[in-house]
Design a protein around this motif. Sequence first.
Motif, short mmCIF file in Angstrom:
data_model
loop_
_atom_site.label_atom_id
_atom_site.label_comp_id
_atom_site.label_asym_id
_atom_site.label_seq_id
_atom_site.Cartn_x
_atom_site.Cartn_y
_atom_site.Cartn_z
N UNK A 1 1.15 8.96 7.15
CA UNK A 1 0.28 9.85 6.36
C UNK A 1 1.12 10.73 5.43
N UNK A 2 2.24 11.22 5.94
CA UNK A 2 3.10 12.08 5.13
C UNK A 2 3.73 11.32 3.97
N UNK A 3 4.32 10.16 4.26
CA UNK A 3 5.03 9.43 3.22
C UNK A 3 4.09 8.74 2.24
N UNK A 4 2.88 8.38 2.69
CA UNK A 4 1.94 7.72 1.78
C UNK A 4 1.58 8.61 0.60
N UNK A 5 1.57 9.90 0.84
CA UNK A 5 1.25 10.85 -0.24
C UNK A 5 2.44 11.11 -1.16
N UNK B 1 -2.74 4.98 1.85
CA UNK B 1 -2.63 5.03 3.31
C UNK B 1 -3.11 3.71 3.90
N UNK B 2 -2.22 2.93 4.55
CA UNK B 2 -2.64 1.66 5.15
C UNK B 2 -3.36 1.87 6.48
N UNK B 3 -4.44 1.13 6.67
CA UNK B 3 -5.19 1.26 7.91
C UNK B 3 -4.49 0.68 9.11
N UNK C 1 0.83 -1.21 0.00
CA UNK C 1 0.00 0.00 0.00
C UNK C 1 0.86 1.26 0.00
N UNK C 2 1.88 1.28 0.86
CA UNK C 2 2.76 2.44 0.90
C UNK C 2 3.48 2.65 -0.42
#
Length: 341
Positions: A105-109, A55-57, A49-50
């Motif tokens: 949250x920051x790196x997922x974007x 964004x992984x839950x 996901x990353x």
Amino acid sequence: MLFLVQDGITNGAIYALLGLALVLVFAVTRVILIPQGEFVTYGALTYASLAAGQMPGTAKLALALGIGAFGFDLFVARKALHGRLILRSVLTNIVLPAIVLALTIYFAAQKPPVAVCIALSLVIVAMIGLYLYRIAFQPLAHTSVLVLLIASVGVHLALQGLGLLFFGAEGQRGPAVLSGSFTAGALRFTGQSITVYAITIAFIVGLWLFFGLTLYGKALRATAVNRLGARLAGIRTTLSGQIAFLLASVIGALSGIMIVPITTLYYDSGFLIGLKGFVAAIIGGLVSYPLTAVAALVVGIVEAFSSFYASNYKEVIVFMLLIPVLLLRSLAAPAVEEEKD
């Protein structure tokens, strides 16, 4: 035949890690860790996901479990609250997962590089394993193995349902940790398979050094040999359980990260993978680390040949390896008379 043996050794290396984690947890805590497969799935799908910019839950789950663990700590220490203990619990159970969630949250974007995806995935799953022990198993530490097994089944079902919620029913694949390949004779080795071999060997050597040279490793060994004796010697068996679950969750997540570039994984794929590690652990008697590692390689090779010659019965053949082992162990076990009411 060489191709099948190569494929079997690759799978067996992963089963070896899972089997070692199961033996470690059972020896220290008496918990048969059925959710080990969910650690595999969570690690793999969090990584995938990353890498895909999603964004992984699982990061949110880690924070929720941390808050629950903090609540347990407050309840246990309600009669003698110490500011230092409360501060440590807040930092460990709330601040740490909150920081990891913010980073996720920051790196997922940003669609982070592979190294960042691996690091975040390992930290997230490690926290989940640690908090699960605090919430689900530590309060039951002095109960029977059957009660711990029932709790383990409940945790497995809960994590599997949450996995469906977090990742959906569709499978995912992640990027390879190491690209490239080379040929040696008739065999072709990919970068991912070399990564599997290298990480497995490094982890086994690292565990050997950890148990043989470090104070915490010796404390784990002492707890595994005699839990009561370890407590009398001043060893915190609770800390031993936390370390065991932390190692097991990291091993599971790392195994998933190694598998997901090779094959598509679903939210429930880890259960079957974990069961094959469990077969190796049972062959090792849930005691012997070297025998578990050898048994895992045998399981992987048998699975590879079964996939080629009798793919419809692959799982049946693998799990049938348990029957002669259990039969021999039952014949070798001393006879015990049943108690009469």
